[in-house]
Design a protein around this motif. Structure first.
Motif, PDB file in Angstrom:
ATOM      1  N   ASP A 124       0.970  -1.206   0.073  1.00 32.47           N
ATOM      2  CA  ASP A 124      -0.009  -0.077  -0.100  1.00 32.47           C
ATOM      3  C   ASP A 124       0.966   1.115   0.052  1.00 32.47           C
ATOM      4  OD1 ASP A 124      -1.832   1.965   0.327  1.00 32.47           O
ATOM      5  OD2 ASP A 124      -3.070   0.833   1.844  1.00 32.47           O
ATOM      6  N   GLU A 125       0.849   2.213  -0.861  1.00 28.03           N
ATOM      7  CA  GLU A 125       1.570   3.152  -1.105  1.00 28.03           C
ATOM      8  C   GLU A 125       1.118   4.427  -0.419  1.00 28.03           C
ATOM      9  OE1 GLU A 125       2.571   3.775  -5.260  1.00 28.03           O
ATOM     10  OE2 GLU A 125       3.625   1.858  -5.641  1.00 28.03           O
ATOM     11  N   ARG A 126      -0.122   4.357   0.423  1.00 25.38           N
ATOM     12  CA  ARG A 126      -0.586   5.546   0.784  1.00 25.38           C
ATOM     13  C   ARG A 126       0.185   5.749   2.036  1.00 25.38           C
ATOM     14  NH1 ARG A 126      -6.665   3.667   1.377  1.00 25.38           N
ATOM     15  NH2 ARG A 126      -5.750   1.706   1.680  1.00 25.38           N
ATOM     16  N   ALA A 127       0.402   7.227   2.543  1.00 25.29           N
ATOM     17  CA  ALA A 127       1.260   7.333   3.794  1.00 25.29           C
ATOM     18  C   ALA A 127       0.234   6.868   4.804  1.00 25.29           C
ATOM     19  CB  ALA A 127       1.312   8.987   3.765  1.00 25.29           C
ATOM     20  N   GLY A 128       0.807   6.339   5.929  1.00 27.91           N
ATOM     21  CA  GLY A 128       0.268   6.099   7.111  1.00 27.91           C
ATOM     22  C   GLY A 128      -0.396   4.382   6.718  1.00 27.91           C
ATOM     23  N   ALA A 129       0.049   3.886   5.877  1.00 32.31           N
ATOM     24  CA  ALA A 129      -0.322   2.537   5.793  1.00 32.31           C
ATOM     25  C   ALA A 129      -0.026   1.495   6.833  1.00 32.31           C
ATOM     26  CB  ALA A 129       0.075   1.801   4.581  1.00 32.31           C
ATOM     27  N   GLU A 145      14.405 -12.693  -5.447  1.00 30.25           N
ATOM     28  CA  GLU A 145      13.759 -13.598  -6.184  1.00 30.25           C
ATOM     29  C   GLU A 145      12.386 -14.188  -5.417  1.00 30.25           C
ATOM     30  OE1 GLU A 145      14.337 -17.881  -8.639  1.00 30.25           O
ATOM     31  OE2 GLU A 145      16.031 -16.852  -7.698  1.00 30.25           O
ATOM     32  N   LEU A 146      12.900 -14.382  -4.176  1.00 25.47           N
ATOM     33  CA  LEU A 146      11.926 -15.082  -3.504  1.00 25.47           C
ATOM     34  C   LEU A 146      10.895 -14.056  -3.009  1.00 25.47           C
ATOM     35  CD1 LEU A 146      13.894 -17.229  -0.811  1.00 25.47           C
ATOM     36  CD2 LEU A 146      12.326 -17.878  -2.728  1.00 25.47           C
ATOM     37  N   SER A 147      11.080 -12.962  -2.708  1.00 24.77           N
ATOM     38  CA  SER A 147      10.260 -11.641  -2.479  1.00 24.77           C
ATOM     39  C   SER A 147       9.570 -11.328  -3.758  1.00 24.77           C
ATOM     40  CB  SER A 147      11.227 -10.335  -2.112  1.00 24.77           C
ATOM     41  OG  SER A 147      10.248  -9.438  -2.111  1.00 24.77           O
ATOM     42  N   ALA A 148       9.875 -11.241  -4.760  1.00 25.58           N
ATOM     43  CA  ALA A 148       8.998 -11.180  -6.100  1.00 25.58           C
ATOM     44  C   ALA A 148       7.871 -12.178  -6.529  1.00 25.58           C
ATOM     45  CB  ALA A 148       9.940 -11.095  -7.151  1.00 25.58           C
ATOM     46  N   ARG A 149       8.445 -13.361  -5.889  1.00 30.20           N
ATOM     47  CA  ARG A 149       7.683 -14.407  -6.266  1.00 30.20           C
ATOM     48  C   ARG A 149       6.321 -14.571  -5.200  1.00 30.20           C
ATOM     49  NH1 ARG A 149      10.536 -19.841  -5.661  1.00 30.20           N
ATOM     50  NH2 ARG A 149      11.738 -18.966  -7.155  1.00 30.20           N
ATOM     51  N   TYR A 150       6.835 -14.231  -3.808  1.00 31.76           N
ATOM     52  CA  TYR A 150       5.850 -14.363  -2.752  1.00 31.76           C
ATOM     53  C   TYR A 150       5.114 -13.255  -2.142  1.00 31.76           C
ATOM     54  CZ  TYR A 150       7.572 -19.242  -2.886  1.00 31.76           C
ATOM     55  OH  TYR A 150       7.909 -20.492  -3.180  1.00 31.76           O
ATOM     56  N   GLU A 151       5.735 -12.024  -2.497  1.00 35.06           N
ATOM     57  CA  GLU A 151       5.154 -11.048  -1.722  1.00 35.06           C
ATOM     58  C   GLU A 151       3.893 -10.361  -2.117  1.00 35.06           C
ATOM     59  OE1 GLU A 151       6.720  -6.085  -0.732  1.00 35.06           O
ATOM     60  OE2 GLU A 151       8.206  -7.804  -1.085  1.00 35.06           O
ATOM     61  N   PRO A 152       3.605 -10.446  -3.345  1.00 36.05           N
ATOM     62  CA  PRO A 152       2.098 -10.166  -3.845  1.00 36.05           C
ATOM     63  C   PRO A 152       1.392 -11.104  -3.301  1.00 36.05           C
ATOM     64  CG  PRO A 152       3.909  -9.939  -5.641  1.00 36.05           C
ATOM     65  CD  PRO A 152       4.382 -10.615  -4.544  1.00 36.05           C
ATOM     66  N   LEU A 153       1.467 -12.118  -3.016  1.00 34.89           N
ATOM     67  CA  LEU A 153       0.716 -13.310  -2.535  1.00 34.89           C
ATOM     68  C   LEU A 153       0.450 -12.994  -0.838  1.00 34.89           C
ATOM     69  CD1 LEU A 153       1.439 -16.434  -4.319  1.00 34.89           C
ATOM     70  CD2 LEU A 153      -0.719 -15.207  -4.754  1.00 34.89           C
ATOM     71  N   LEU A 154       1.460 -12.880  -0.179  1.00 35.45           N
ATOM     72  CA  LEU A 154       1.466 -12.470   1.393  1.00 35.45           C
ATOM     73  C   LEU A 154       0.543 -11.221   1.596  1.00 35.45           C
ATOM     74  CD1 LEU A 154       5.269 -13.118   1.703  1.00 35.45           C
ATOM     75  CD2 LEU A 154       3.189 -14.478   2.761  1.00 35.45           C
ATOM     76  N   GLY A 155       0.497 -10.279   0.323  1.00 36.34           N
ATOM     77  CA  GLY A 155      -0.189  -9.036   0.674  1.00 36.34           C
ATOM     78  C   GLY A 155      -1.661  -9.209   0.174  1.00 36.34           C
ATOM     79  N   SER A 156      -1.680 -10.173  -0.303  1.00 29.30           N
ATOM     80  CA  SER A 156      -3.123 -10.479  -0.930  1.00 29.30           C
ATOM     81  C   SER A 156      -4.250 -10.437   0.104  1.00 29.30           C
ATOM     82  CB  SER A 156      -3.216 -11.564  -1.640  1.00 29.30           C
ATOM     83  OG  SER A 156      -4.560 -12.405  -2.214  1.00 29.30           O
ATOM     84  N   ARG A 157      -5.468  -9.917  -0.389  1.00 28.24           N
ATOM     85  CA  ARG A 157      -6.578  -9.784   0.650  1.00 28.24           C
ATOM     86  C   ARG A 157      -7.667 -11.186   0.495  1.00 28.24           C
ATOM     87  NH1 ARG A 157      -8.128  -3.872   2.974  1.00 28.24           N
ATOM     88  NH2 ARG A 157      -6.079  -3.212   2.758  1.00 28.24           N
ATOM     89  N   SER A 158      -6.938 -12.178   0.044  1.00 26.66           N
ATOM     90  CA  SER A 158      -7.803 -13.290   0.076  1.00 26.66           C
ATOM     91  C   SER A 158      -7.129 -14.385   0.899  1.00 26.66           C
ATOM     92  CB  SER A 158      -7.649 -14.056  -1.560  1.00 26.66           C
ATOM     93  OG  SER A 158      -7.913 -15.095  -1.651  1.00 26.66           O
ATOM     94  N   TYR A 159      -7.958 -14.763   1.677  1.00 31.37           N
ATOM     95  CA  TYR A 159      -7.704 -15.980   2.752  1.00 31.37           C
ATOM     96  C   TYR A 159      -7.812 -17.244   1.865  1.00 31.37           C
ATOM     97  CZ  TYR A 159      -7.597 -19.188   6.711  1.00 31.37           C
ATOM     98  OH  TYR A 159      -7.599 -20.262   7.575  1.00 31.37           O
ATOM     99  N   ASP A 160      -6.759 -17.858   1.517  1.00 33.85           N
ATOM    100  CA  ASP A 160      -6.943 -19.468   0.672  1.00 33.85           C
ATOM    101  C   ASP A 160      -6.263 -20.307   1.571  1.00 33.85           C
ATOM    102  OD1 ASP A 160      -7.165 -21.205  -1.209  1.00 33.85           O
ATOM    103  OD2 ASP A 160      -6.114 -20.084  -2.555  1.00 33.85           O
ATOM    104  N   PHE A 161      -7.024 -20.994   2.462  1.00 38.28           N
ATOM    105  CA  PHE A 161      -6.617 -21.902   3.074  1.00 38.28           C
ATOM    106  C   PHE A 161      -6.619 -23.370   2.416  1.00 38.28           C
ATOM    107  CE2 PHE A 161      -7.218 -25.414   6.429  1.00 38.28           C
ATOM    108  CZ  PHE A 161      -6.196 -25.142   7.297  1.00 38.28           C
ATOM    109  N   GLY A 162      -5.506 -24.144   2.754  1.00 36.38           N
ATOM    110  CA  GLY A 162      -5.288 -25.540   2.144  1.00 36.38           C
ATOM    111  C   GLY A 162      -3.857 -25.722   1.803  1.00 36.38           C
ATOM    112  N   LEU A 163      -3.484 -27.160   1.573  1.00 39.44           N
ATOM    113  CA  LEU A 163      -2.200 -27.336   1.360  1.00 39.44           C
ATOM    114  C   LEU A 163      -1.908 -27.520  -0.168  1.00 39.44           C
ATOM    115  CD1 LEU A 163       0.346 -28.437   2.979  1.00 39.44           C
ATOM    116  CD2 LEU A 163      -0.468 -30.847   2.421  1.00 39.44           C
ATOM    117  N   ARG A 164      -1.727 -26.233  -0.788  1.00 35.28           N
ATOM    118  CA  ARG A 164      -1.147 -26.662  -2.142  1.00 35.28           C
ATOM    119  C   ARG A 164       0.030 -25.735  -2.347  1.00 35.28           C
ATOM    120  NH1 ARG A 164      -6.422 -24.679  -2.034  1.00 35.28           N
ATOM    121  NH2 ARG A 164      -5.998 -22.766  -2.748  1.00 35.28           N
TER     122      ARG A 164
END
Length: 539
Positions: free
Chosen positions: A104-109, A146-165
């Motif tokens: 989130d690029e907004r000030a105060g996030a 490399e790991l940050s680029a791969r996973y960071e968008p998903l770590l910040g996603s607002r979707s809770y996707d439970f399950g072993l995948r």
């Protein structure tokens, strides 16, 4: 024939709007995140609803269960949660209480996220653990682009996707952390888990971790001994080829509190990991995650204090004794006003830390202040939470000792924040380490508290006392708790003098800094404006 009539019992406290908090909302605007007020208020109403309070109650009454094997004998290492755990997680992730502020690029996030974390945590403390770790993993993960680029968008996603995948096949991820081992505890350099480099750039991890919360997470940061020394690694539960990584859940811990959250022992049986940062820099790398979770420890303790005040005040307002409502009895007014003062001091301190987190990336002075203020505040605010919870419980008398009141669960949760991410001595000594290694942090601290000079004589005297304490370093480790306690109280007092209500600031400084106070809560000095303090807390 009826044998008795029920009377003089308090009405249910729910539904209740937990965002109706003037200290929190004022700080939200002051620290640059006023744009989030509507969402904070939305979460406050939701968290205080009868439905959501039931989610939290049942998620704790029916704690997670470990299934190591399926019915056929196959190893599955799965944790089964009450369905309401997942509802709690959905709301927290959906409102960005996890990794979203980093995107989130907004000030105060980060300030907005802190206020939401504080407000939603009233529903249940346990599920905030994986939410906190997911928030905290991002800055550490950035040591591997490399790991940050791969996973960071998903770590910040607002979707809770439970399950072993496989992680990249999911719409959102949750992260955990494995640091401690049975022989070392906080002394992570005593870890014996090993990491052996492979020709494909991965490492093979072998060892036993003693305390891993949220073992159902998708990704974990862990520490292991590589050829170059103690190092940090990322381990997914499912590998990129879709096979399960060799993370074996040995058992779930039977804890004092935090029952809704699964905490486990895990075994790495030649598990696959990727290096984060450099070999030998494991502590330096993962400490960025630890610092972020320490902020959440402060927030969690402040949340518990707010809940405790509400329950104690609600009971006192509706319960009669000796011919008057408890809240009109002078001794009880002193107790609850004292609890309110402690709660507001914790709230303004944690919001100041959140503001510093927002500004640290581009303001060296704020980064330096955050470094030392986080350690001293984590020590003190988290240390105060159990005492505060116990006093609030006592305000309800025997009714507070009964599970139905909710106070026993609050009390059992209260010690955790002081233990988690470094118990009292670790936090106090870390503050001393910051002063020794980063003297600019001391300068930033004094710049911050000195802005309140002239506003209260007790505060001015206490600032001077800190200066004297720091001039004699001969037995500083022996005095660590005393020094850090005073620094934390002065920081809280300075925030209240500058930004808080005058009645709260005067009561805090006279009691905590001026010494006009006993040892227990309810010993505020004569002449304290309890009416204004209680009115401010809507009591």
């Amino acid at each position: 024939m009826p044998t008795h009539e029920v009377f003089n019992q308090v009405p249910p406290i729910v539904p209740f709007d937990y965002s109706d908090n003037p200290a929190l909302l004022a700080a939200l605007h002051r620290e640059g995140a006023g744009w989030a007020e509507a969402e904070v208020r939305e979460l406050g109403v939701l968290a205080g609803s009868a439905e959501v309070q039931d989610w939290g109650r049942l998620a704790n009454a029916y704690p997670p269960v470990l299934h190591t094997h399926d019915r056929y004998g196959n190893r599955i290492d799965e944790v089964e949660f009450h369905p309401y755990w997942h509802r709690l997680m959905e709301v927290a992730v959906g409102h960005g209480l996890h990794g979203s502020p980093w995107l989130d690029e907004r000030a105060g996030a980060h300030t907005a996220r802190a206020a939401k974390f504080y407000t939603w945590g009233i529903a249940d403390a346990g599920h905030m653990c994986p939410i906190s770790m997911t928030y905290a993993v991002v800055p550490a993960l950035r040591h591997n682009r490399e790991l940050s680029a791969r996973y960071e968008p998903l770590l910040g996603s607002r979707s809770y996707d439970f399950g072993l995948r496989e992680p990249t096949s999911k719409t959102g991820l949750i992260a955990g952390m494995s640091m401690t081992e049975k022989q070392g505890g906080s002394d992570v350099r005593a870890n014996t888990t090993t990491a052996t480099p492979q020709s494909d750039g991965t490492y093979r991890i072998v060892g036993h971790k003693w305390f891993t919360s949220a073992p159902m997470s998708d990704l974990f940061l862990t520490l292991a001994q590589a050829p170059g020394g103690l190092s940090c690694f990322l381990l997914p539960r499912v590998l990129p080829d879709g096979t399960r990584n060799a993370l074996r859940l040995q058992r779930l811990k039977d804890k004092l509190g935090n029952k809704s959250n699964a905490s486990s022992e895990i075994e790495y049986e030649d598990a696959v990991g990727w290096l984060v940062g450099h070999e030998g820099a494991g502590v330096k790398t993962i400490i960025e995650m630890v610092n972020m979770t320490r902020l959440d420890c402060v927030i969690g303790s402040a949340t518990g204090m707010r809940v405790a005040v509400r329950h104690a005040a609600h009971h006192a307002r509706h319960r009669k004794a000796f011919g008057a409502n408890l809240i009109d009895q002078p001794a009880m007014r002193n107790v609850i006003a004292d609890l309110v003062v402690e709660s507001e001091a914790a709230t303004v301190a944690m919001m100041r830390l959140a503001g510093a987190t927002d500004r640290a990336a581009h303001d060296p002075a704020e980064a330096a202040l955050r470094r030392i203020a986080l350690a001293i505040t984590k020590y003190w605010v988290c240390k105060r939470a159990p005492v505060h919870a116990a006093e609030a419980l006592e305000c309800l008398g025997g009714n507070g000792y009964v599970e139905d009141s909710g106070m026993p669960r609050l009390f059992r949760e209260s010690p955790l924040m002081s233990i988690w991410e470094g118990s009292g001595n670790v936090a106090a000594l870390d503050a001393l380490r910051a002063m020794a290694r980063q003297p600019e942090s001391v300068e930033a601290y004094f710049d911050e508290v000195s802005r309140a000079r002239g506003g209260n004589r007790h505060l001015d005297d206490a600032i001077d006392r800190i200066g004297k304490e720091l001039t004699d370093l001969g037995d500083i480790e022996f005095r660590a708790r005393r020094v850090v306690e005073l620094m934390a109280l002065v920081l809280q007092g300075a925030q209240l003098v500058r930004h808080g209500h005058a009645a709260i600031a005067d009561a805090f400084c006279a009691s905590r800094l001026g010494g006009d106070w006993g040892i227990a809560f309810g010993t505020l000095p004569a002449g304290t404006d309890t009416t204004t303090i209680l009115d401010r807390a809507h009591i």
